[in-house]
Design a protein around this motif. Structure first.
Motif, short mmCIF file in Angstrom:
data_model
loop_
_atom_site.label_atom_id
_atom_site.label_comp_id
_atom_site.label_asym_id
_atom_site.label_seq_id
_atom_site.Cartn_x
_atom_site.Cartn_y
_atom_site.Cartn_z
N ALA A 1 48.40 42.85 42.93
CA ALA A 1 48.06 44.02 42.12
C ALA A 1 48.95 44.08 40.87
O ALA A 1 48.48 44.38 39.77
N ALA A 2 50.24 43.78 41.05
CA ALA A 2 51.16 43.84 39.92
C ALA A 2 50.76 42.88 38.81
O ALA A 2 50.93 43.17 37.61
N LYS A 3 50.21 41.74 39.20
CA LYS A 3 49.80 40.75 38.20
C LYS A 3 48.71 41.33 37.28
O LYS A 3 48.65 41.00 36.10
N ILE A 4 47.86 42.19 37.83
CA ILE A 4 46.82 42.81 37.01
C ILE A 4 47.45 43.65 35.91
O ILE A 4 47.05 43.60 34.74
N PHE A 5 48.45 44.45 36.28
CA PHE A 5 49.08 45.35 35.32
C PHE A 5 49.87 44.59 34.27
O PHE A 5 50.12 45.10 33.18
N ALA A 6 50.27 43.36 34.61
CA ALA A 6 51.00 42.54 33.64
C ALA A 6 50.05 41.72 32.77
O ALA A 6 50.51 40.91 31.95
N GLY A 7 48.75 41.90 32.93
CA GLY A 7 47.79 41.12 32.16
C GLY A 7 47.64 39.70 32.67
O GLY A 7 47.20 38.81 31.94
N ARG A 8 47.99 39.46 33.94
CA ARG A 8 47.94 38.13 34.53
C ARG A 8 46.95 38.11 35.69
O ARG A 8 47.20 37.60 36.77
N ALA A 9 45.78 38.70 35.45
CA ALA A 9 44.79 38.88 36.51
C ALA A 9 44.31 37.56 37.11
O ALA A 9 43.87 37.52 38.27
N ALA A 10 44.40 36.47 36.37
CA ALA A 10 43.95 35.18 36.88
C ALA A 10 44.79 34.73 38.08
O ALA A 10 44.37 33.87 38.86
N GLU A 11 46.00 35.31 38.25
CA GLU A 11 46.89 34.92 39.34
C GLU A 11 46.72 35.80 40.58
O GLU A 11 47.32 35.52 41.62
N THR A 12 45.92 36.85 40.46
CA THR A 12 45.81 37.82 41.56
C THR A 12 45.16 37.23 42.80
O THR A 12 45.62 37.43 43.93
N GLU A 13 44.08 36.50 42.62
CA GLU A 13 43.31 36.01 43.78
C GLU A 13 44.18 35.15 44.70
O GLU A 13 44.10 35.28 45.93
N ALA A 14 45.02 34.30 44.14
CA ALA A 14 45.86 33.44 44.98
C ALA A 14 46.82 34.27 45.83
O ALA A 14 47.07 33.95 47.00
N ARG B 1 41.98 46.96 50.85
CA ARG B 1 42.69 47.20 49.59
C ARG B 1 42.92 45.89 48.85
O ARG B 1 42.72 45.81 47.64
N TRP B 2 43.37 44.87 49.58
CA TRP B 2 43.64 43.58 48.95
C TRP B 2 42.38 43.02 48.29
O TRP B 2 42.43 42.53 47.16
N LEU B 3 41.25 43.13 48.99
CA LEU B 3 40.00 42.63 48.43
C LEU B 3 39.62 43.40 47.16
O LEU B 3 39.11 42.81 46.19
N SER B 4 39.88 44.70 47.16
CA SER B 4 39.54 45.49 45.97
C SER B 4 40.43 45.12 44.79
O SER B 4 40.01 45.23 43.63
N TYR B 5 41.68 44.66 45.08
CA TYR B 5 42.54 44.23 43.98
C TYR B 5 41.92 43.04 43.25
O TYR B 5 41.98 42.95 42.02
N VAL B 6 41.32 42.13 44.01
CA VAL B 6 40.67 40.98 43.37
C VAL B 6 39.50 41.46 42.53
O VAL B 6 39.25 40.96 41.43
N GLY B 7 38.77 42.46 43.07
CA GLY B 7 37.68 43.03 42.28
C GLY B 7 38.19 43.57 40.95
O GLY B 7 37.60 43.32 39.89
N GLY B 8 39.32 44.29 40.99
CA GLY B 8 39.91 44.81 39.76
C GLY B 8 40.33 43.70 38.81
O GLY B 8 40.16 43.81 37.59
N ALA B 9 40.86 42.62 39.38
CA ALA B 9 41.28 41.48 38.55
C ALA B 9 40.08 40.84 37.86
O ALA B 9 40.15 40.46 36.68
#
Length: 526
Positions: free
Chosen positions: A395-408, A425-433
């Motif tokens: 989730a933090a990676k999304i806020f840092a503009g690094r959404a490509a790293e979230t799924e891993a 929740r974890w699955l929804s984070y990937v959706g947000g990314a």
């Protein structure tokens, strides 16, 4: 050895403190501190002496040491003002000044003790909380060459369980004395004075590995939890790591649930009893009701012990989750309160993995994404099995503009704990990314997976509605909004703007697209 002073009996073999015939509850670290002071009562021991003996030389704040000393004094009826038994000598150190008589344990047993009596009907009531022995796993394949792999699972699981806060885990050398022996689990519980026994087996076929585990209540012999999973045979060391990580992650929750059930039967619950009951609620679905119940238990624990680290972290967890999952209308206030509680907790316990993780959550939700990432990584350095820290890192990676790293990050969380309460929740984070990456179709796929894992997760319904609207599927989008509002009638787009999430331009562009999609789907503006 037993040390007798005033009306107390301090038993170092069984790690018990009795006042008369009553058992006194004492945390393992506080027991160790008291043990060191009593054994070295002929001299003044310095702060460095205590840190070296009790904390193995780790960095410990003065506040944390003072807290443990106060707890030791409280356990033996002393105070910092009276200093009747534990005296503080300014600028020198501490000394146990009570009159102590030494006695062999076998010569003086507390009333009602079952130790060495041949009575195997129950474990002594004084078995420490979260106390467990991991028995050597059985090698059902019969291949002697596979013994190293099976023994490695046992050894590594023993090590990882010891990372659970407040746990008391029997060492591997003692546990391995039971290898290849027919054992009575209740007798083992009595002999080792533990509440729980974990036993398991590993069976390897031509291309498949099967693992069975059972968690047993050592007092009653009843089965508390069982798990079986199979995996294709691959690299054995990688498999060993995955098996141990999965088990350690799941057992944490199972042991807390077992302790909560015990606490519910207590007529006079102490701070840790209340903490376990709060965590049992917390480990369920993160609904407003469950979080309110958890918060109530944590508040009661702090009322009894204002420096109870676990309760402080629990309160911070509830406040941080309530804010970041958009369950409340005062997220800034909740995040501020969470950070205050975590700062105090970490001053008392600097190496508390969960405290670092939740501090990371607070930071990335308050426009400090880089610091949040660092805190989540620190939590994982302290406890590699903390699946939720991988999720929070994603989730933090999304806020840092690094959404490509979230799924891993999320895939690693799922590998460690595939049946975790937090999966949705974890699955929804990937959706947000995926929204941030402009991959709306993929976002919808991940959000549907989130809702399949937990249909009662309001935020994912609103996110799904946004994705469907952006894809032109307005009828389905409106249906998703309706489902979300049925779960949380107070949700509005304004609530998503209640936190200064991040000023990262990539994040802000993605957030605007999600808000636009929600607006198109009919989410109330607020």
């Amino acid at each position: 050895m037993r040390y007798l002073f005033e009306d107390f009996a301090f038993d170092t073999d069984r790690r018990e403190l009795h006042r008369g015939t009553e058992m006194v509850s004492i945390a393992p670290q506080v027991f160790d501190l008291l043990d060191y002071l009593i054994r070295n009562r002929e001299r003044v021991v310095s702060k460095d002496d205590l840190i070296s003996a009790v904390w193995n030389g780790r960095v410990v704040s003065d506040a944390a040491l003072t807290t443990r000393l106060n707890a030791a004094r409280s356990a033996i009826g002393d105070t910092g003002e009276k200093q009747r038994l534990i005296k503080t000598l300014p600028r020198k150190g501490f000394r146990f000044v009570g009159t102590v008589e030494e006695a062999e344990r076998s010569t003086v047993e507390p009333a009602g003790s079952a130790a060495h009596s041949g009575d195997t009907k129950h474990v002594p009531a004084s078995a420490p909380r979260l106390s467990i022995v991991v028995l050597p796993f059985a090698n059902l394949g019969g291949d002697i060459e596979q013994d190293y792999f099976v023994d490695g699972v046992t050894e590594n699981l023993t090590t990882d369980l010891s990372r659970i806060g407040g746990s008391f885990v029997i060492g591997r050398h003692t546990a391995f004395t039971y290898k290849n022996k027919a054992v009575d689990l209740k007798q083992i519980g009595r002999e080792l004075n533990v509440r729980y026994v974990l036993e398991g087996s590993v069976q390897r076929g031509s291309n498949q590995l099967r693992v069975n585990v059972q968690l047993i209540d050592a007092e009653t012999g009843s089965l508390l939890w069982a798990e079986r999973f199979e995996k294709p045979v691959a690299d054995l060391f990688d498999m060993q790591d995955e098996i141990v990580s999965r088990l350690a992650s799941t057992l944490n929750a199972q042991l807390i649930a077992a302790e909560a059930r015990r606490a519910e039967r207590s007529l006079h619950p102490d701070a840790m009893d209340l903490y376990f009951q709060g965590m049992a609620r917390w480990n369920k679905r993160w609904t407003p009701e469950h979080m309110a119940q958890a918060r109530s238990f944590f508040d009661r624990a702090l009322a009894l012990d204002s420096e109870n680290v676990e309760a402080l972290v629990g309160i911070a967890a509830v406040d941080a989750a309530s804010a970041t999952l958009l369950l409340v209308d005062d997220p800034r206030v909740r995040l501020l309160a969470a950070e205050k509680a975590l700062t105090k907790a970490l001053s008392l316990a600097p190496q508390h993995a969960l405290a670092h993780m939740f501090l990371g959550v607070v930071q990335f939700a308050t426009n400090r994404a880089a610091q949040g990432i660092a805190e989540c990584e620190h939590a994982l350095a302290l406890n590699r099995n903390l699946a939720d820290a991988h999720g929070s890192l994603g989730a933090a990676k999304i806020f840092a503009g690094r959404a490509a790293e979230t799924e891993a990050c999320i895939l690693e969380a799922l590998r460690l704990s595939p049946r975790d309460e937090g999966v949705h929740r974890w699955l929804s984070y990937v959706g947000g990314a995926k929204f941030q990456l402009g991959a709306d179709t993929e976002a919808v796929v991940w959000l549907r997976r989130s809702l399949k894992a937990n249909p009662n997760y309001p935020v994912a319904h609103f996110q799904l509605a946004a994705g469907l609207a952006l894809l032109g599927e307005l009828d389905e989008a409106r249906a998703a909004v309706k489902a979300g509002l049925a779960l949380d009638p107070t949700f509005t787009i304004r609530r998503t703007r209640g936190i200064s999430w991040s000023d990262n331009p990539t994040f802000r562009a993605g957030a605007k697209r999600v808000s636009k999609g929600m607006r198109m789907a009919g989410v109330p503006e607020g």
